[in-house]
Every structure is written in C-alpha cells, then in structure tokens.
Design a protein around this motif. Sequence first.
Motif, mmCIF file in Angstrom:
data_model
loop_
_atom_site.group_PDB
_atom_site.id
_atom_site.type_symbol
_atom_site.label_atom_id
_atom_site.label_comp_id
_atom_site.label_asym_id
_atom_site.label_seq_id
_atom_site.Cartn_x
_atom_site.Cartn_y
_atom_site.Cartn_z
ATOM 1 N N GLU A 225 0.830 -1.198 0.000
ATOM 2 C CA GLU A 225 0.000 0.000 0.000
ATOM 3 C C GLU A 225 0.868 1.254 0.000
ATOM 4 N N ALA A 226 1.936 1.234 0.791
ATOM 5 C CA ALA A 226 2.848 2.378 0.804
ATOM 6 C C ALA A 226 3.529 2.535 -0.548
ATOM 7 N N ARG B 183 2.242 1.730 -3.400
ATOM 8 C CA ARG B 183 1.233 2.261 -4.326
ATOM 9 C C ARG B 183 1.048 3.763 -4.120
ATOM 10 N N TYR B 184 0.999 4.209 -2.865
ATOM 11 C CA TYR B 184 0.808 5.629 -2.591
ATOM 12 C C TYR B 184 2.042 6.446 -2.943
ATOM 13 N N SER B 185 3.202 5.802 -2.986
ATOM 14 C CA SER B 185 4.424 6.530 -3.357
ATOM 15 C C SER B 185 4.563 6.715 -4.860
ATOM 16 N N GLY B 186 3.623 6.154 -5.617
ATOM 17 C CA GLY B 186 3.620 6.369 -7.055
ATOM 18 C C GLY B 186 4.083 5.194 -7.885
#
Length: 330
Positions: A207-208, A210-213
Amino acid sequence: MNSLIQRLNATLGADMAGPLFALVAVLVIFGIGADNFFSAATFGSVAFQLPELGLLTLAMLLPLLTGGINLAVTFTANLAGLAAAWVLQAHGGADASGGAFALAAVAALATGGLAGMMTGVLIAYTRAHPILVTLSMMIFLRGLGEFLTRGGDVSGFPAFIATIGHGSLLGLPVPLLIFLACVGLWHLLLTRFKLGFGLLMIGSNIEAARYSGLDTRRILVLVYTLSGLMCAVAGLIMLARFNSVRVGHGESYLLITVLAAFLGGINPFGGFGRVLPVFVALIVLQLLSSGLNLMGANQHLATALWGVLMVVVMAARTISTSFAKSRKKT
C-alpha cells in the motif's frame, strides 16, 4: 563469538553470515566423517547437480521478495521443456539442427513467460493471495501437461543438446556457467534496476508502494513473468540433462527452493533479501546431499534433513529476532 558474528554481519551482511557458517559446518563435518569428501568427484557432482535446483530457486526468489510465492515453478519449467521438445520433434527429432534448437528455446521461453505473466495478471488485478493463484496455476499446468503427453514423456533429441546438460567449458560444467550467468543477472536486477527497488518496496508494504507512485500491478506482472522465464531456462537444462521431458521432472524441488531462499536470508514476508546468500545456501544444500551420499545414507534421508534444517533456520531466526528486540528494550 558474539563479537565475531557482529563483525561478520557488518562486513558481509547479516543475511550472508548464516549461510557461510552453515557452509563451514558442512565442510568440517563431512570432511571428517566422509571419505574422499574433498575430492574432484564430489565437487564435480555438486557443480552438475546445482543448476537445476538453483535456477528454480531463482525463479522462486523474485515472487518471495514481493511477499508472494510461485508454487508453479516446477510445472512451468516442465511445460516449457515440453514446448521445446515438440518444436524439436517437428523439425526432425534426433536429426534437428541448431536452428531448430534455437526455435525450441524461444518456444520454451515464450511458454514460461506466458505462464508467469498469466499468474502475475491474476495476482495483480484480482488481488487474490499468491498462494491460491499459484496453486491453481500449478494444478492447471500439471493437468495440461499430463493431458497433452498422456502421462508419458517426450524424448529423442539431437546429440549436440547433451553438451548443454553434460558438457564442460574451460573446465566448468555448461549448466553451471548458465546458472552463474543467471545469478549475476538477478543480482544486477535487484541492485541496479528500478524494478528491483520496486519489488522490494512491494514486499515491505504494497500500500505504501502504491501511494508513493509505483505501478505495483505492472511490477507484479513483470516479477511473475521473469519468474516464468527463469523456469523456462531450468526446463531447457533439464531437457538437456535427462534427454527427455515429462510433467513430473523436478517435482521434489518445489519446497527445496523455498528452503534455499529462507536459508539464504530471504524474509518470508518479503521486502528483504539478496541473491548471493541464496547462492551460498544452495551450495550448502548440495554439499549436504553429496556428503550423506558418500557416507552411504539413503537419499531420502537428505530430503528429511533438508526439512529439519528449514525448521532449525526458522526457529533460530525467530529466537535471534526476539533477542534483538529484548536488547533494544533494555
């Protein structure tokens, strides 16, 4: 002893110290207990046997680093080998040319890559657990292979293919040279390419990541495709070594690949691991098998001891982690 371990961890990395200690222990034990252990025949046997298990372990390695797994590695390898065998038979069988073998190799790589890509797409886009997806793929590939071959094997290949499985170059077995090249490739992938960084990020926290791009879906598809391609290389090596292909070749290697990865310091939950410690762990397992063989032990005992070793490694890792946490608290 603690200071020695700390210095080794600082110099080589914590993941390398364990496999090296295991390697030294195996060399000392069998050097004392087994006659002719330190001989050219022993290490030659290890060099010829190592690539099959090693290539399948490399195929397992990338999915493990993402926090997943690929339970279909052996059947992907066998189906890729079957694809190569059918191409060779279509071009003359035992009389096939070098060009036909090149086509067969392409067919094997395409088959392995396609199987891996299908697995990656299912995992990335359905978010189903990798165990369930790869277990389903394993059953599918096994059933497909048995249906296409009716449970038999495919044989009758050109004589020059035996050189790939049994030949030597510069005093080293050809399969070993291919395996070493693949080890180097995987090492570069994990240390020099963005894909290596991305898959470790996914293993640490998807998830991290994914959120980091990061495009986590694309990375997962690439990881399982590369795993399938490495399975295809293993399938070609097994074809050359056995001069035949069948669905069940190397089936016993599946769980051993996981053992080798964990013995080499791969985090079972993903996010951390290197190729070189896994390479040393593979050598340890093969030396253990050869040493027991020299002592007259049944080969099944080696398999049992591999299982015991896995339990010991996991227990030791849990104890050391708990000890490190308790020291931090104090």
